[in-house]
Design a protein around this motif. Structure first.
Motif, mmCIF file in Angstrom:
data_model
loop_
_atom_site.group_PDB
_atom_site.id
_atom_site.type_symbol
_atom_site.label_atom_id
_atom_site.label_comp_id
_atom_site.label_asym_id
_atom_site.label_seq_id
_atom_site.Cartn_x
_atom_site.Cartn_y
_atom_site.Cartn_z
ATOM 1 N N PHE A 185 11.797 -0.328 -3.458
ATOM 2 C CA PHE A 185 11.954 -1.827 -2.396
ATOM 3 C C PHE A 185 12.781 -1.372 -1.318
ATOM 4 O O PHE A 185 12.276 -1.822 -0.157
ATOM 5 N N GLY A 186 13.809 -0.732 -1.330
ATOM 6 C CA GLY A 186 14.688 -0.400 -0.203
ATOM 7 C C GLY A 186 13.784 0.456 0.754
ATOM 8 O O GLY A 186 14.063 0.241 2.042
ATOM 9 N N ALA A 187 13.177 1.375 0.320
ATOM 10 C CA ALA A 187 12.556 2.110 1.351
ATOM 11 C C ALA A 187 11.283 1.387 1.932
ATOM 12 O O ALA A 187 10.987 1.570 3.154
ATOM 13 N N THR A 188 10.630 0.742 1.404
ATOM 14 C CA THR A 188 9.342 0.079 1.758
ATOM 15 C C THR A 188 10.041 -0.986 2.920
ATOM 16 O O THR A 188 9.177 -1.202 4.139
ATOM 17 N N GLU A 189 10.901 -1.600 2.398
ATOM 18 C CA GLU A 189 11.550 -2.611 3.350
ATOM 19 C C GLU A 189 12.057 -2.005 4.511
ATOM 20 O O GLU A 189 11.956 -2.423 5.576
ATOM 21 N N ALA A 190 12.829 -0.717 4.567
ATOM 22 C CA ALA A 190 13.238 -0.121 5.608
ATOM 23 C C ALA A 190 12.141 0.385 6.680
ATOM 24 O O ALA A 190 12.516 0.444 7.897
ATOM 25 N N VAL A 191 11.084 0.736 6.190
ATOM 26 C CA VAL A 191 9.762 1.242 6.894
ATOM 27 C C VAL A 191 9.218 0.149 7.509
ATOM 28 O O VAL A 191 8.838 0.377 8.758
ATOM 29 N N GLY A 192 9.246 -1.241 6.855
ATOM 30 C CA GLY A 192 8.700 -2.190 7.560
ATOM 31 C C GLY A 192 7.142 -2.119 7.714
ATOM 32 O O GLY A 192 6.839 -2.328 8.911
ATOM 33 N N VAL A 193 6.494 -2.026 6.819
ATOM 34 C CA VAL A 193 4.901 -1.794 6.902
ATOM 35 C C VAL A 193 4.494 -3.195 6.989
ATOM 36 O O VAL A 193 4.811 -4.042 6.266
ATOM 37 N N SER A 194 3.322 -3.507 7.876
ATOM 38 C CA SER A 194 2.637 -4.887 8.122
ATOM 39 C C SER A 194 1.406 -4.485 7.533
ATOM 40 O O SER A 194 0.690 -3.664 7.125
ATOM 41 N N GLU A 195 0.587 -5.667 7.122
ATOM 42 C CA GLU A 195 -0.699 -6.023 6.744
ATOM 43 C C GLU A 195 -1.740 -5.062 7.449
ATOM 44 O O GLU A 195 -1.575 -5.188 8.829
ATOM 45 N N GLY A 196 -2.402 -4.294 6.912
ATOM 46 C CA GLY A 196 -3.533 -3.273 7.584
ATOM 47 C C GLY A 196 -3.022 -1.940 7.970
ATOM 48 O O GLY A 196 -3.875 -1.227 8.367
ATOM 49 N N GLU A 197 -1.721 -1.731 7.760
ATOM 50 C CA GLU A 197 -1.317 -0.331 8.056
ATOM 51 C C GLU A 197 -1.826 0.773 7.178
ATOM 52 O O GLU A 197 -1.778 0.114 5.997
ATOM 53 N N VAL A 198 -1.925 1.719 7.318
ATOM 54 C CA VAL A 198 -2.245 2.854 6.598
ATOM 55 C C VAL A 198 -0.738 3.690 6.233
ATOM 56 O O VAL A 198 -0.104 4.102 7.286
ATOM 57 N N VAL A 199 -0.448 3.632 4.977
ATOM 58 C CA VAL A 199 0.558 4.383 4.549
ATOM 59 C C VAL A 199 0.403 5.702 3.461
ATOM 60 O O VAL A 199 -0.313 5.413 2.510
ATOM 61 N N ALA A 200 1.152 6.650 3.750
ATOM 62 C CA ALA A 200 1.082 8.178 2.653
ATOM 63 C C ALA A 200 2.214 7.772 1.963
ATOM 64 O O ALA A 200 3.440 7.763 2.443
ATOM 65 N N VAL A 201 2.141 7.801 0.647
ATOM 66 C CA VAL A 201 3.094 8.097 -0.398
ATOM 67 C C VAL A 201 3.205 9.269 -1.258
ATOM 68 O O VAL A 201 2.254 9.491 -1.947
ATOM 69 N N SER A 202 4.059 10.081 -0.711
ATOM 70 C CA SER A 202 4.347 11.390 -1.594
ATOM 71 C C SER A 202 4.850 11.185 -2.931
ATOM 72 O O SER A 202 5.607 10.302 -3.244
ATOM 73 N N ALA A 203 4.477 11.745 -4.013
ATOM 74 C CA ALA A 203 4.822 11.835 -5.332
ATOM 75 C C ALA A 203 4.855 10.533 -5.889
ATOM 76 O O ALA A 203 5.548 9.842 -6.545
ATOM 77 N N ALA A 204 3.310 10.061 -5.410
ATOM 78 C CA ALA A 204 2.980 8.771 -5.840
ATOM 79 C C ALA A 204 3.001 8.528 -7.513
ATOM 80 O O ALA A 204 2.884 7.301 -8.030
ATOM 81 N N ALA A 205 3.008 9.701 -8.242
ATOM 82 C CA ALA A 205 2.804 9.403 -9.637
ATOM 83 C C ALA A 205 4.248 9.382 -10.306
ATOM 84 O O ALA A 205 4.328 9.059 -11.449
ATOM 85 N N GLY A 206 5.174 9.408 -9.414
ATOM 86 C CA GLY A 206 6.372 9.336 -10.066
ATOM 87 C C GLY A 206 6.811 8.064 -10.119
ATOM 88 O O GLY A 206 6.095 7.165 -9.761
ATOM 89 N N ARG A 207 8.010 7.673 -10.772
ATOM 90 C CA ARG A 207 8.595 6.369 -11.086
ATOM 91 C C ARG A 207 8.856 5.558 -9.670
ATOM 92 O O ARG A 207 8.216 4.420 -9.414
ATOM 93 N N VAL A 208 9.598 6.146 -8.703
ATOM 94 C CA VAL A 208 9.661 5.516 -7.374
ATOM 95 C C VAL A 208 8.362 5.458 -6.677
ATOM 96 O O VAL A 208 8.116 4.306 -6.154
#
Length: 62
Positions: A13-36
């Motif tokens: 939550f802290g990381a996604t809030e800090a980045v400030g992603v808006s609707e329609g943006e494309v975001v890459a998440v590394s280690a997406a299979a892990g807990r975080v």
């Protein structure tokens, strides 16, 4: 186990809030299979972002 889920959720939550992603943006998440990473994917999708999940081959779905 439940405590680690809380910490992972708070971290994602802290990381996604800090980045400030808006609707329609494309975001890459590394280690997406892990807990975080998996929680971050869910939060980002809920915010309307398109998520590109990156995980090791062992964690890919068949």
């Amino acid at each position: 186990m439940a405590g680690s889920l809380y910490v992972a959720g708070a971290t994602a939550f802290g990381a996604t809030e800090a980045v400030g992603v808006s609707e329609g943006e494309v975001v890459a998440v590394s280690a997406a299979a892990g807990r975080v990473g998996s929680i971050a994917v869910q939060l980002l999708r809920r915010s309307g972002a398109t998520v590109v999940a990156i995980a090791s081959k062992a964690n890919h779905r068949s």
